[in-house]
Design a protein around this motif. Structure first.
Motif, PDB file in Angstrom:
ATOM      1  N   PHE A 112      64.273  26.158  61.315  1.00 42.48           N
ATOM      2  CA  PHE A 112      65.101  26.789  61.403  1.00 42.48           C
ATOM      3  C   PHE A 112      66.161  26.445  60.029  1.00 42.48           C
ATOM      4  O   PHE A 112      66.618  27.617  60.219  1.00 42.48           O
ATOM      5  CB  PHE A 112      65.190  26.822  63.044  1.00 42.48           C
ATOM      6  CG  PHE A 112      66.130  27.780  63.417  1.00 42.48           C
ATOM      7  CD1 PHE A 112      65.658  28.359  64.318  1.00 42.48           C
ATOM      8  CD2 PHE A 112      67.797  27.853  62.993  1.00 42.48           C
ATOM      9  CE1 PHE A 112      67.132  30.005  64.888  1.00 42.48           C
ATOM     10  CE2 PHE A 112      68.719  28.533  63.306  1.00 42.48           C
ATOM     11  CZ  PHE A 112      68.488  29.938  63.921  1.00 42.48           C
ATOM     12  N   VAL A 113      66.768  25.317  59.835  1.00 37.77           N
ATOM     13  CA  VAL A 113      67.310  24.476  59.458  1.00 37.77           C
ATOM     14  C   VAL A 113      67.047  25.934  57.764  1.00 37.77           C
ATOM     15  O   VAL A 113      67.858  25.602  56.982  1.00 37.77           O
ATOM     16  CB  VAL A 113      67.922  23.958  59.294  1.00 37.77           C
ATOM     17  CG1 VAL A 113      68.740  23.118  57.999  1.00 37.77           C
ATOM     18  CG2 VAL A 113      68.388  22.775  60.651  1.00 37.77           C
ATOM     19  N   GLU A 114      65.900  25.342  57.092  1.00 39.57           N
ATOM     20  CA  GLU A 114      65.808  25.817  56.078  1.00 39.57           C
ATOM     21  C   GLU A 114      65.540  27.009  55.817  1.00 39.57           C
ATOM     22  O   GLU A 114      66.387  27.948  54.899  1.00 39.57           O
ATOM     23  CB  GLU A 114      63.874  25.244  55.818  1.00 39.57           C
ATOM     24  CG  GLU A 114      63.925  23.903  55.295  1.00 39.57           C
ATOM     25  CD  GLU A 114      64.402  23.330  54.571  1.00 39.57           C
ATOM     26  OE1 GLU A 114      64.805  24.385  53.292  1.00 39.57           O
ATOM     27  OE2 GLU A 114      64.800  22.617  54.097  1.00 39.57           O
ATOM     28  N   HIS A 115      65.665  27.961  57.024  1.00 37.93           N
ATOM     29  CA  HIS A 115      65.848  29.321  57.299  1.00 37.93           C
ATOM     30  C   HIS A 115      67.531  29.921  57.045  1.00 37.93           C
ATOM     31  O   HIS A 115      67.331  30.555  56.435  1.00 37.93           O
ATOM     32  CB  HIS A 115      65.146  30.270  58.522  1.00 37.93           C
ATOM     33  CG  HIS A 115      65.021  31.626  58.534  1.00 37.93           C
ATOM     34  ND1 HIS A 115      63.856  31.791  59.784  1.00 37.93           N
ATOM     35  CD2 HIS A 115      65.451  32.773  57.554  1.00 37.93           C
ATOM     36  CE1 HIS A 115      63.853  33.547  59.352  1.00 37.93           C
ATOM     37  NE2 HIS A 115      65.015  33.461  58.280  1.00 37.93           N
ATOM     38  N   ARG A 149      65.601  33.794  66.490  1.00 34.03           N
ATOM     39  CA  ARG A 149      65.102  33.401  66.000  1.00 34.03           C
ATOM     40  C   ARG A 149      64.286  33.692  67.504  1.00 34.03           C
ATOM     41  O   ARG A 149      64.810  32.518  68.409  1.00 34.03           O
ATOM     42  CB  ARG A 149      64.078  32.117  65.358  1.00 34.03           C
ATOM     43  CG  ARG A 149      62.841  32.612  64.975  1.00 34.03           C
ATOM     44  CD  ARG A 149      62.450  30.869  63.568  1.00 34.03           C
ATOM     45  NE  ARG A 149      62.183  29.893  63.983  1.00 34.03           N
ATOM     46  CZ  ARG A 149      62.262  29.278  63.467  1.00 34.03           C
ATOM     47  NH1 ARG A 149      61.962  28.693  61.856  1.00 34.03           N
ATOM     48  NH2 ARG A 149      61.890  27.473  63.645  1.00 34.03           N
ATOM     49  N   ASP A 150      62.864  33.620  68.051  1.00 31.38           N
ATOM     50  CA  ASP A 150      62.128  33.600  69.123  1.00 31.38           C
ATOM     51  C   ASP A 150      60.732  33.406  69.239  1.00 31.38           C
ATOM     52  O   ASP A 150      60.713  33.501  68.315  1.00 31.38           O
ATOM     53  CB  ASP A 150      62.843  34.688  69.856  1.00 31.38           C
ATOM     54  CG  ASP A 150      62.766  34.450  72.153  1.00 31.38           C
ATOM     55  OD1 ASP A 150      62.122  33.823  72.040  1.00 31.38           O
ATOM     56  OD2 ASP A 150      64.017  34.700  72.117  1.00 31.38           O
ATOM     57  N   GLY A 155      61.670  37.126  64.896  1.00 29.18           N
ATOM     58  CA  GLY A 155      63.183  37.227  64.763  1.00 29.18           C
ATOM     59  C   GLY A 155      64.016  38.588  64.780  1.00 29.18           C
ATOM     60  O   GLY A 155      62.772  39.432  63.454  1.00 29.18           O
ATOM     61  N   VAL A 156      65.300  37.855  64.206  1.00 23.77           N
ATOM     62  CA  VAL A 156      66.258  39.100  63.478  1.00 23.77           C
ATOM     63  C   VAL A 156      66.537  38.394  62.447  1.00 23.77           C
ATOM     64  O   VAL A 156      67.559  37.330  63.073  1.00 23.77           O
ATOM     65  CB  VAL A 156      67.099  39.664  64.337  1.00 23.77           C
ATOM     66  CG1 VAL A 156      67.645  41.259  64.180  1.00 23.77           C
ATOM     67  CG2 VAL A 156      66.005  40.791  65.173  1.00 23.77           C
ATOM     68  N   GLU A 157      66.746  39.043  61.184  1.00 24.61           N
ATOM     69  CA  GLU A 157      67.469  38.432  60.028  1.00 24.61           C
ATOM     70  C   GLU A 157      68.691  39.138  59.677  1.00 24.61           C
ATOM     71  O   GLU A 157      68.426  39.783  59.266  1.00 24.61           O
ATOM     72  CB  GLU A 157      67.064  36.984  59.151  1.00 24.61           C
ATOM     73  CG  GLU A 157      65.888  38.468  58.565  1.00 24.61           C
ATOM     74  CD  GLU A 157      64.801  37.254  57.279  1.00 24.61           C
ATOM     75  OE1 GLU A 157      64.828  36.865  57.629  1.00 24.61           O
ATOM     76  OE2 GLU A 157      64.181  38.436  56.969  1.00 24.61           O
ATOM     77  N   ARG A 158      69.773  38.301  59.026  1.00 25.28           N
ATOM     78  CA  ARG A 158      70.771  39.201  57.872  1.00 25.28           C
ATOM     79  C   ARG A 158      70.841  38.594  57.283  1.00 25.28           C
ATOM     80  O   ARG A 158      72.223  37.019  57.515  1.00 25.28           O
ATOM     81  CB  ARG A 158      71.703  39.530  58.697  1.00 25.28           C
ATOM     82  CG  ARG A 158      72.188  40.288  57.591  1.00 25.28           C
ATOM     83  CD  ARG A 158      73.597  41.254  58.412  1.00 25.28           C
ATOM     84  NE  ARG A 158      75.045  40.864  58.699  1.00 25.28           N
ATOM     85  CZ  ARG A 158      75.908  40.803  59.400  1.00 25.28           C
ATOM     86  NH1 ARG A 158      76.232  42.125  59.866  1.00 25.28           N
ATOM     87  NH2 ARG A 158      77.130  39.721  59.968  1.00 25.28           N
TER      88      ARG A 158
END
Length: 236
Positions: free
Chosen positions: A40-43, A162-163, A227-230
């Protein structure tokens, strides 16, 4: 719902039972979750462009549904100039987060707040980045939650939601075994329930369209998460 798809089974919104909080601290669960939190942190780092622009370092980050705050602590350890707010509805989770932050030496840069993600007590555009991990499937109003997360993010700020992912019906038992085999007891029960409460890619696209947020996309990470990202976008 047909052979391939089964209906979501929603979970309670608040996880505050001491046994549930303690289940996240079991040795096997901690090792597995630690590795997942690293991804998650890398993302987030990729969404930030791999660096830490001055406008991010001088602002505040927000984690909604932070639980024991493992992810904010990892981020603050990696980026010593950052400050964050970790928000959760559960007093027991926040008590655990407070202990973890003190132990990690980041309590002076991590503010803990009990509040509801559907009604965030912050102004529009208040945060340099906004995070939310494994909360969407608990939300009674997922569209409203998404709108709130993007509302409090500054224009062009990174957002990462993220989920877990709900698989097709024939793959459910295999999926739960494959991605939940590191868990035992109550933690395994919680994982299996969360998979049943999670969204499919099609459903998540629908939620994002209904929320009407700009410059966001649905992503899939490995077999278990989506999940959703921006990503961060330059001003102007």
């Amino acid at each position: 719902m047909g052979f391939w798809k089964f209906e979501r089974v929603p979970e309670p919104e608040e996880m505050d039972d001491p046994a549930e909080v303690a289940s996240y601290s079991s040795a096997a669960a901690e090792r597995h979750l630690d590795a997942i939190d690293d991804t998650f942190v890398e993302h987030l780092s990729r969404l930030l462009g791999g660096a830490l622009p001055s406008e991010i370092a001088s602002g505040w980050g927000l984690d909604v549904g932070a639980g024991p705050a493992q992810i904010p602590i990892k981020i603050l350890t990696r980026f010593p100039a950052l400050r964050m707010i970790a928000l959760d509805r559960s007093p027991n989770m926040l008590a655990c987060a407070r202990q973890n932050a003190v132990r990690a030496g980041v309590s002076d840069r991590l503010a803990l707040l009990r509040s509801d993600g559907h009604r965030l007590p912050f102004a529009d555009g208040a945060f340099a980045f906004v995070l939310c991990n494994s909360l969407l499937h608990h939300a009674h109003d997922p569209v409203g939650l998404l709108r709130e997360l993007f509302r409090v993010a500054a224009p062009g700020a990174a957002v990462l939601v993220r989920d877990l992912r709900r698989p097709a019906r024939p793959l459910l038992l295999w999926h739960q075994w494959r991605h939940g085999r590191q868990y035992r007891g109550r933690m395994r029960e919680l994982f299996d329930a969360s998979v049943r409460a999670a969204y499919t890619a099609e459903e998540l696209h629908g939620l994002l369209r209904e929320a009407g947020v700009a410059h966001a996309a649905v992503f899939r990470f490995g077999g278990a998460h989506m999940g959703v990202e921006r990503p961060t976008r330059p001003a102007g």
